[in-house]
Design a protein around this motif. Structure first.
Motif, PDB file in Angstrom:
ATOM      1  N   GLN A  81       0.658  -1.151  -0.245  1.00 51.56           N
ATOM      2  CA  GLN A  81      -0.330   0.366  -0.444  1.00 51.56           C
ATOM      3  C   GLN A  81       0.828   1.016  -0.003  1.00 51.56           C
ATOM      4  O   GLN A  81       0.832   2.484  -0.242  1.00 51.56           O
ATOM      5  N   ALA A  82       2.125   1.090   0.973  1.00 53.49           N
ATOM      6  CA  ALA A  82       2.868   2.419   1.129  1.00 53.49           C
ATOM      7  C   ALA A  82       3.451   2.997  -0.087  1.00 53.49           C
ATOM      8  O   ALA A  82       3.826   3.705  -0.827  1.00 53.49           O
ATOM      9  N   HIS A  83       3.418   1.927  -1.017  1.00 56.35           N
ATOM     10  CA  HIS A  83       4.808   2.017  -2.654  1.00 56.35           C
ATOM     11  C   HIS A  83       2.904   3.131  -3.232  1.00 56.35           C
ATOM     12  O   HIS A  83       3.523   3.567  -4.763  1.00 56.35           O
ATOM     13  N   PHE A  84       2.066   2.246  -3.806  1.00 55.19           N
ATOM     14  CA  PHE A  84       1.267   2.698  -4.492  1.00 55.19           C
ATOM     15  C   PHE A  84       0.411   3.888  -4.194  1.00 55.19           C
ATOM     16  O   PHE A  84       0.558   4.936  -5.036  1.00 55.19           O
ATOM     17  N   GLN A  85       0.151   4.266  -2.296  1.00 51.42           N
ATOM     18  CA  GLN A  85       0.368   5.513  -2.302  1.00 51.42           C
ATOM     19  C   GLN A  85       1.104   6.443  -3.021  1.00 51.42           C
ATOM     20  O   GLN A  85       1.278   8.017  -3.105  1.00 51.42           O
TER      21      GLN A  85
END
Length: 263
Positions: A238-242
């Motif tokens: 999720q952090a990569h996507f955010q």
């Protein structure tokens, strides 16, 4: 000042009409000025495609043509107020340029550029605006635009090598290393090819392709959880996507979803 975010065409408040299947190489949208402020801004999300916006009035020939090449970073553009906006988004198979251009003129020639001009008397562009005045439907204007590009523009396709590599990306190749393994080209040669044609590296092309597909899913199903959108797309977490979402749009997924729901 209210912003309009462009994923696959510009969402102009709630007045936008779209047609994504009407022609090879292009999709269309249009909007009118209802409810718009005197000055407003559109944001072009990084993409490997070219976009044209034809701005025109009813009752007079005042108009403006805007051509935005592929963008490597989030780009804001202030639009003047006109009665109508007719937009065309070209796919990544090539670009339209003026008649007589070199057949190997690639999108890289206008990457990271936005061109704006007012049609001059007796030009094909002004005649198109005059024809728009007499048109009755969105479909009519699409037909008129197709005739316009046929009469006064030349479609310059990307190289066959790039078409082959793009098809591998569409089929699931998610890294430049995978592209190299599935083709006859080295990693260095692949990056050189993409920079020559699009003005961006193969890694960035893949990143843009992945993001635009996720964005399309968000627009279609904005109420779903982020985990649904990124499953199997190549984001590590999720952090990569955010991080990537903020870099591409200048906002967070939550803020973006709220924005598109307001449309």
């Amino acid at each position: 000042m209210k912003h309009m975010i462009q994923p696959f065409g510009i969402d102009m408040y709630n007045k936008v009409l779209t047609d994504t299947k009407s022609s090879k190489h292009m999709s269309f949208y249009e909007a009118d000025k209802s409810g718009m402020p005197d000055n407003f801004t559109i944001s072009f999300i990084p993409s490997y495609t070219t976009e044209w916006i034809i701005c025109y009035n009813d009752g007079n020939d005042k108009s403006e043509f805007i051509c935005a090449g592929s963008q490597n970073k989030l780009t804001e553009l202030s639009l003047n107020v006109f009665d109508h906006y007719f937009g065309v988004r070209f796919d990544n198979t090539g670009c339209y340029f003026n008649k007589g251009c070199n057949a190997k003129t690639y999108p890289v020639n206008i990457t990271d550029n936005v061109f704006r001009y007012e049609p001059v008397p007796d030009s094909y562009e002004l005649q198109l605006v005059k024809d728009f005045h007499k048109s009755l439907t969105f479909k009519d204007r699409i037909t008129l635009f197709k005739t316009f590009v046929t009469d006064c523009k030349t479609f310059c396709p990307v190289s066959e090598s790039i078409k082959e590599l793009n098809n591998l990306i569409y089929s699931g190749a998610g890294t430049v290393a995978e592209l190299s393994a599935e083709s006859e080209y080295s990693v260095r040669h692949i990056s050189r090819l993409y920079n020559k044609v699009y003005g961006i590296g193969a890694k960035d092309f893949i990143k843009m392709y992945r993001f635009q597909n996720v964005l399309a899913e968000i627009i279609t199903n904005p109420d779903r959880d982020n985990s649904f959108f990124i499953e199997g797309t190549g984001y590590s977490d999720q952090a990569h996507f955010q991080r990537e979402f903020k870099a591409f749009t200048g906002t967070t997924p939550k803020q973006y979803i709220k924005l598109i729901k307001n449309f």
